[in-house]
Design a protein around this motif. Structure first.
Motif, short mmCIF file in Angstrom:
data_model
loop_
_atom_site.label_atom_id
_atom_site.label_comp_id
_atom_site.label_asym_id
_atom_site.label_seq_id
_atom_site.Cartn_x
_atom_site.Cartn_y
_atom_site.Cartn_z
N UNK A 16 0.86 -1.19 0.00
CA UNK A 16 0.00 0.00 0.00
C UNK A 16 0.89 1.24 0.00
N UNK A 17 0.53 2.17 -0.80
CA UNK A 17 1.27 3.43 -0.83
C UNK A 17 0.57 4.39 0.12
N UNK A 18 1.30 4.78 1.16
CA UNK A 18 0.72 5.70 2.14
C UNK A 18 0.94 7.13 1.67
N UNK A 19 -0.09 7.90 1.74
CA UNK A 19 0.03 9.32 1.40
C UNK A 19 0.24 10.10 2.67
N UNK A 20 1.30 10.86 2.69
CA UNK A 20 1.60 11.64 3.88
C UNK A 20 0.69 12.86 3.93
N UNK A 21 0.01 13.00 5.03
CA UNK A 21 -0.84 14.16 5.24
C UNK A 21 -0.44 14.80 6.56
N UNK A 22 -0.65 16.08 6.65
CA UNK A 22 -0.35 16.79 7.88
C UNK A 22 -1.37 16.41 8.94
N UNK A 23 -0.97 16.37 10.19
CA UNK A 23 -1.95 16.07 11.24
C UNK A 23 -2.98 17.17 11.33
N UNK A 24 -4.19 16.80 11.69
CA UNK A 24 -5.23 17.81 11.82
C UNK A 24 -4.98 18.63 13.07
N UNK A 25 -5.24 19.90 12.95
CA UNK A 25 -5.06 20.79 14.08
C UNK A 25 -6.30 20.78 14.95
N UNK A 26 -6.10 21.15 16.18
CA UNK A 26 -7.21 21.26 17.11
C UNK A 26 -8.15 22.34 16.61
N UNK A 27 -9.44 22.04 16.49
CA UNK A 27 -10.36 23.01 15.90
C UNK A 27 -11.12 23.83 16.95
N UNK A 28 -10.99 23.47 18.22
CA UNK A 28 -11.68 24.28 19.22
C UNK A 28 -10.91 25.58 19.41
N UNK A 29 -11.60 26.67 19.73
CA UNK A 29 -10.92 27.96 19.86
C UNK A 29 -9.87 27.90 20.98
N UNK A 30 -8.68 28.41 20.67
CA UNK A 30 -7.60 28.37 21.64
C UNK A 30 -7.62 29.59 22.55
N UNK A 31 -8.40 30.60 22.18
CA UNK A 31 -8.41 31.85 22.95
C UNK A 31 -9.76 32.53 22.86
N UNK A 32 -10.09 33.27 23.89
CA UNK A 32 -11.29 34.11 23.84
C UNK A 32 -10.91 35.55 23.53
N UNK A 33 -9.61 35.82 23.45
CA UNK A 33 -9.14 37.19 23.18
C UNK A 33 -8.85 37.38 21.70
N UNK A 34 -8.17 36.41 21.07
CA UNK A 34 -7.86 36.50 19.64
C UNK A 34 -8.44 35.29 18.92
N UNK A 35 -8.59 35.42 17.60
CA UNK A 35 -9.09 34.32 16.79
C UNK A 35 -8.00 33.85 15.83
N UNK A 36 -8.31 32.90 14.97
CA UNK A 36 -7.32 32.34 14.03
C UNK A 36 -6.77 33.41 13.08
N UNK A 37 -7.63 34.34 12.66
CA UNK A 37 -7.16 35.41 11.77
C UNK A 37 -6.14 36.30 12.49
N UNK A 38 -6.42 36.62 13.76
CA UNK A 38 -5.45 37.39 14.55
C UNK A 38 -4.15 36.62 14.70
N UNK A 39 -4.24 35.31 14.91
CA UNK A 39 -3.04 34.47 15.05
C UNK A 39 -2.21 34.51 13.77
N UNK A 40 -2.86 34.48 12.62
CA UNK A 40 -2.13 34.59 11.35
C UNK A 40 -1.43 35.92 11.21
N UNK A 41 -2.08 36.97 11.66
CA UNK A 41 -1.46 38.30 11.61
C UNK A 41 -0.26 38.38 12.56
#
Length: 110
Positions: A16-41
């Motif tokens: 079987x040929x395994x396809x490498x995929x990145x692990x899924x990130x935790x989807x629950x919010x990590x903060x109540x102060x900033x969001x994912x868009x703020x984290x990217x900035x």
């Protein structure tokens, strides 16, 4: 090499040929102060990039170490949870306003 001779060796199934995929990130919010868009900035500021990282190409994973409402708003709780941590982003919201303050320490607290 004779075509009429029966094969005596064990024939293995195709691999079987395994396809490498990145692990899924935790989807629950990590903060109540900033969001994912703020984290990217914030990540683009750390890397001194002109363009802001999008939600899908942020190379950093933000992990909540201390939450004041959970761990306390004391210096002791900060030092207990953040001491010796490197690449530390600190963000806080000023009570009663929408103002967010913070900083980045690449070498860690000591």
């Amino acid at each position: 090499m004779s075509p009429n001779r029966q094969v005596s060796s064990t024939i293995l199934l195709p691999r079987k040929i395994l396809r490498r995929t990145l692990p899924t990130r935790n989807t629950e919010p990590f903060s109540t102060v900033i969001n994912e868009a703020n984290a990217g900035e914030i990540a683009s500021w750390i890397d001194k990039k002109e363009n802001t990282y999008s939600l899908t190409n942020n190379p950093y994973e933000f992990k909540l170490l201390l939450r004041g409402t959970r761990d306390g708003f004391t210096k002791d709780s900060f030092w207990k949870l953040c001491d010796k941590e490197t690449q530390l982003v600190v963000v806080m919201k000023v009570k009663g306003t929408d103002e967010i303050l913070g900083g980045y320490n690449p070498i860690g607290w000591d």
